[in-house]
Design a protein around this motif. Structure first.
Motif, mmCIF file in Angstrom:
data_model
loop_
_atom_site.group_PDB
_atom_site.id
_atom_site.type_symbol
_atom_site.label_atom_id
_atom_site.label_comp_id
_atom_site.label_asym_id
_atom_site.label_seq_id
_atom_site.Cartn_x
_atom_site.Cartn_y
_atom_site.Cartn_z
ATOM 1 N N GLY A 11 0.776 -1.233 0.000
ATOM 2 C CA GLY A 11 0.000 0.000 0.000
ATOM 3 C C GLY A 11 0.805 1.279 0.000
ATOM 4 N N LYS A 12 2.125 1.177 0.028
ATOM 5 C CA LYS A 12 2.971 2.359 0.028
ATOM 6 C C LYS A 12 3.524 2.565 -1.378
ATOM 7 N N ALA A 13 3.440 3.819 -1.877
ATOM 8 C CA ALA A 13 3.955 4.133 -3.203
ATOM 9 C C ALA A 13 5.482 4.044 -3.187
ATOM 10 N N ILE A 14 6.022 3.230 -4.088
ATOM 11 C CA ILE A 14 7.459 2.997 -4.132
ATOM 12 C C ILE A 14 8.102 3.654 -5.350
ATOM 13 N N ASN A 15 7.417 3.617 -6.491
ATOM 14 C CA ASN A 15 8.058 4.020 -7.731
ATOM 15 C C ASN A 15 7.005 4.474 -8.733
ATOM 16 N N LEU A 16 7.428 5.292 -9.707
ATOM 17 C CA LEU A 16 6.610 5.649 -10.858
ATOM 18 C C LEU A 16 7.174 4.943 -12.078
ATOM 19 N N THR A 17 6.306 4.414 -12.928
ATOM 20 C CA THR A 17 6.765 3.742 -14.144
ATOM 21 C C THR A 17 6.078 4.340 -15.356
ATOM 22 N N GLY A 18 6.764 4.246 -16.473
ATOM 23 C CA GLY A 18 6.210 4.698 -17.740
ATOM 24 C C GLY A 18 5.719 3.506 -18.542
ATOM 25 N N LEU A 21 7.255 -2.886 -20.451
ATOM 26 C CA LEU A 21 7.173 -4.066 -19.603
ATOM 27 C C LEU A 21 7.882 -3.806 -18.279
ATOM 28 N N HIS A 22 7.165 -4.046 -17.191
ATOM 29 C CA HIS A 22 7.713 -3.865 -15.844
ATOM 30 C C HIS A 22 7.274 -5.046 -14.984
ATOM 31 N N TYR A 23 8.113 -5.421 -14.049
ATOM 32 C CA TYR A 23 7.794 -6.520 -13.135
ATOM 33 C C TYR A 23 7.393 -5.949 -11.799
ATOM 34 N N ASN A 24 6.503 -6.685 -11.117
ATOM 35 C CA ASN A 24 6.004 -6.230 -9.829
ATOM 36 C C ASN A 24 5.697 -7.448 -8.971
ATOM 37 N N PHE A 25 5.627 -7.237 -7.678
ATOM 38 C CA PHE A 25 5.250 -8.309 -6.761
ATOM 39 C C PHE A 25 3.796 -8.715 -7.032
ATOM 40 N N ALA A 27 -0.202 -9.930 -6.277
ATOM 41 C CA ALA A 27 -1.321 -9.166 -5.729
ATOM 42 C C ALA A 27 -1.349 -8.923 -4.220
ATOM 43 N N PRO A 28 -1.153 -9.861 -3.357
ATOM 44 C CA PRO A 28 -1.294 -9.458 -1.946
ATOM 45 C C PRO A 28 -0.186 -8.518 -1.482
ATOM 46 N N ILE A 29 0.961 -8.575 -2.117
ATOM 47 C CA ILE A 29 2.089 -7.748 -1.690
ATOM 48 C C ILE A 29 2.159 -6.457 -2.492
ATOM 49 N N GLY A 30 2.097 -6.565 -3.800
ATOM 50 C CA GLY A 30 2.270 -5.400 -4.663
ATOM 51 C C GLY A 30 1.048 -5.117 -5.511
ATOM 52 N N ASP A 31 0.984 -3.905 -6.007
ATOM 53 C CA ASP A 31 -0.105 -3.473 -6.873
ATOM 54 C C ASP A 31 0.409 -2.306 -7.708
ATOM 55 N N VAL A 32 -0.267 -2.021 -8.819
ATOM 56 C CA VAL A 32 0.063 -0.884 -9.661
ATOM 57 C C VAL A 32 -1.231 -0.152 -9.999
ATOM 58 N N ILE A 33 -1.239 1.141 -9.737
ATOM 59 C CA ILE A 33 -2.366 1.987 -10.123
ATOM 60 C C ILE A 33 -1.922 2.761 -11.354
ATOM 61 N N LYS A 34 -2.770 2.769 -12.392
ATOM 62 C CA LYS A 34 -2.371 3.361 -13.667
ATOM 63 C C LYS A 34 -3.352 4.441 -14.130
ATOM 64 N N PRO A 35 -3.243 5.660 -13.623
ATOM 65 C CA PRO A 35 -4.119 6.734 -14.119
ATOM 66 C C PRO A 35 -3.670 7.206 -15.501
ATOM 67 N N LYS A 36 -4.614 7.712 -16.276
ATOM 68 C CA LYS A 36 -4.327 8.232 -17.614
ATOM 69 C C LYS A 36 -3.823 9.666 -17.478
ATOM 70 N N VAL A 37 -2.542 9.864 -17.749
ATOM 71 C CA VAL A 37 -1.915 11.161 -17.524
ATOM 72 C C VAL A 37 -1.961 12.076 -18.746
#
Length: 176
Positions: A11-18, A21-25, A27-37
């Motif tokens: 639940g803590k923001a760690i990084n911003l990605t563009g 292809l990116h790897y992430n932990f 579901a229970p550990i990691g998540d990615v929120i992707k708003p349209k910028v």
């Protein structure tokens, strides 16, 4: 390509990605929120467009509580305007504001009232419109930056800048 990813771990923001292809932990550990910028957002102040009305609404409806503004020479001007904005920093946008659209609307109304309050009535309804738009945009961007909102104000467009409907006939007589 129109999204910016905010990587969360527990639940803590760690990084911003563009994009890409990116790897992430998982579901229970990691998540990615992707708003349209890159999407341009719009906030109308002083009126509601036909799209925001119900099925029977045929045109724009004036909202006097938002549109009547006091000028520096103690006259009232009826101003409708639109603010165009987009997300500059997804992490700040997601975590520093509770309701970004409402925040932009309230700050824009406040900035417009401040700028118009320093103008005369004649300049507000005639030659000073472009300057009012520019000064309001700069003031609104300053407010958003002080909030660390992650929002970029692209433009402020005055839709209408007239005397109130009760006095418009007298104003037109004076102009003639």
């Amino acid at each position: 390509p129109d999204e910016q990813g905010v990587v969360l771990i527990f639940g803590k923001a760690i990084n911003l990605t563009g994009p890409g292809l990116h790897y992430n932990f998982p579901a229970p550990i990691g998540d990615v929120i992707k708003p349209k910028v890159t999407r341009q957002n719009r906030v109308d102040i002083g009126y509601r467009g036909a799209a925001e009305l119900d099925e029977r609404g045929s045109g724009a409806r004036d909202v006097l509580e938002e549109s009547l503004i006091l000028t520096g020479d103690e006259n009232i001007v009826d101003m409708d305007f639109t603010v165009l904005w987009r997300i500059r920093n997804a992490q700040e946008y997601l975590f520093n504001l509770r309701d970004p659209e409402l925040t932009v609307k309230a700050a824009a109304e406040s900035a417009m009232r401040e700028v118009v309050g320093q103008e005369t009535f004649d300049r507000a309804v005639t030659v000073g419109r472009r300057e009012i738009e520019d000064r309001t945009r700069d003031r609104l961007q300053g407010i958003m930056d002080s909030y660390k909102a992650g929002i970029l104000i692209e433009n402020v467009n005055l839709q209408k800048s007239d005397p109130p409907s009760e006095g418009i006939d007298a104003f037109n007589d004076v102009q003639r």
